[in-house]
Design a protein around this motif. Structure first.
Motif, PDB file in Angstrom:
ATOM      1  N   GLY A  39       0.776  -1.231   0.000  1.00  0.00           N
ATOM      2  CA  GLY A  39       0.000   0.000   0.000  1.00  0.00           C
ATOM      3  C   GLY A  39       0.809   1.282   0.000  1.00  0.00           C
ATOM      4  N   GLU A  40       2.114   1.185  -0.026  1.00  0.00           N
ATOM      5  CA  GLU A  40       2.957   2.390  -0.038  1.00  0.00           C
ATOM      6  C   GLU A  40       2.969   3.019  -1.429  1.00  0.00           C
ATOM      7  N   ARG A  41       2.942   4.337  -1.468  1.00  0.00           N
ATOM      8  CA  ARG A  41       2.968   5.048  -2.752  1.00  0.00           C
ATOM      9  C   ARG A  41       3.918   6.246  -2.753  1.00  0.00           C
ATOM     10  N   GLU A  42       4.479   6.585  -1.594  1.00  0.00           N
ATOM     11  CA  GLU A  42       5.391   7.722  -1.505  1.00  0.00           C
ATOM     12  C   GLU A  42       6.730   7.250  -0.966  1.00  0.00           C
ATOM     13  N   PHE A  43       7.791   7.568  -1.694  1.00  0.00           N
ATOM     14  CA  PHE A  43       9.112   7.038  -1.395  1.00  0.00           C
ATOM     15  C   PHE A  43      10.123   8.158  -1.191  1.00  0.00           C
ATOM     16  N   SER A  44      11.151   7.869  -0.386  1.00  0.00           N
ATOM     17  CA  SER A  44      12.166   8.867  -0.044  1.00  0.00           C
ATOM     18  C   SER A  44      13.484   8.666  -0.778  1.00  0.00           C
ATOM     19  N   GLU A  45      14.041   7.453  -0.682  1.00  0.00           N
ATOM     20  CA  GLU A  45      15.306   7.171  -1.352  1.00  0.00           C
ATOM     21  C   GLU A  45      15.523   5.678  -1.455  1.00  0.00           C
ATOM     22  N   MET A  46      16.471   5.305  -2.312  1.00  0.00           N
ATOM     23  CA  MET A  46      16.772   3.891  -2.529  1.00  0.00           C
ATOM     24  C   MET A  46      18.279   3.722  -2.592  1.00  0.00           C
ATOM     25  N   ALA A  47      18.753   2.547  -2.148  1.00  0.00           N
ATOM     26  CA  ALA A  47      20.153   2.159  -2.299  1.00  0.00           C
ATOM     27  C   ALA A  47      20.193   0.821  -3.030  1.00  0.00           C
ATOM     28  N   VAL A  48      21.157   0.681  -3.921  1.00  0.00           N
ATOM     29  CA  VAL A  48      21.342  -0.553  -4.695  1.00  0.00           C
ATOM     30  C   VAL A  48      22.815  -0.934  -4.577  1.00  0.00           C
ATOM     31  N   VAL A  49      23.091  -2.221  -4.298  1.00  0.00           N
ATOM     32  CA  VAL A  49      24.473  -2.656  -4.113  1.00  0.00           C
ATOM     33  C   VAL A  49      24.722  -3.985  -4.822  1.00  0.00           C
ATOM     34  N   ALA A  50      25.930  -4.113  -5.375  1.00  0.00           N
ATOM     35  CA  ALA A  50      26.383  -5.367  -5.996  1.00  0.00           C
ATOM     36  C   ALA A  50      27.903  -5.391  -5.938  1.00  0.00           C
ATOM     37  N   ASP A  51      28.470  -6.543  -6.222  1.00  0.00           N
ATOM     38  CA  ASP A  51      29.927  -6.697  -6.232  1.00  0.00           C
ATOM     39  C   ASP A  51      30.443  -6.350  -7.620  1.00  0.00           C
ATOM     40  N   THR A  52      30.567  -5.059  -7.876  1.00  0.00           N
ATOM     41  CA  THR A  52      31.017  -4.543  -9.164  1.00  0.00           C
ATOM     42  C   THR A  52      32.212  -3.617  -8.931  1.00  0.00           C
TER      43      THR A  52
END
Length: 134
Positions: free
Chosen positions: A66-79
């Motif tokens: 039910g969430e529709r408003e977002f603040s920030e995102m982090a994405v991580v991988a071994d690159t």
């Protein structure tokens, strides 16, 4: 939640990725305006087109809750460089995130690049593009 904590959440969920084919685990953590954190890891399938990336798993979990408003995102991988989201994830981000929302792209070497959704996918296809204006 601060940037470092969000990145740590992405790193933790990355360990749960199901990646028997690519052996390339990715984790994502997303904060909502209400303060909740949703995480996602990539989940592969032998029929490759039905594989789902970490970013979309986190977004879809939040939307389903039910969430529709977002603040920030982090994405991580071994690159070597901060991991860039694929085109499909960028399009989903542009659907649910404001153009100015912050996305932290990082790797296991703590190299981080912080960008906006607009910087990730300029001139994106938007819901208004579906409506005939004639």
């Amino acid at each position: 939640m601060n940037k470092e904590s969000l990145i740590n959440e992405a790193k933790k969920i990355r360990e749960k990725a199901y990646v028997p084919y690519s052996e390339f685990p990715v984790g994502a953590a997303l904060t909502t305006k209400s303060g909740k954190v949703y995480t996602g890891c990539n989940i592969e399938n032998a029929a490759f087109p039905v594989t789902c990336c970490a970013e979309r798993v986190a977004i879809f979990k939040a939307i389903a809750d039910g969430e529709r408003e977002f603040s920030e995102m982090a994405v991580v991988a071994d690159t070597e460089r901060p991991v860039p989201p694929c085109g499909s994830c960028r399009q989903v981000m542009s659907e649910f995130f404001k153009p100015t929302m912050t996305v932290h792209l990082t790797n296991l070497h703590n190299n981080t690049k912080t960008v906006s959704v607009e910087e990730l996918l300029p001139f994106s296809f938007q819901p208004d593009d579906l409506h005939n204006k004639e």
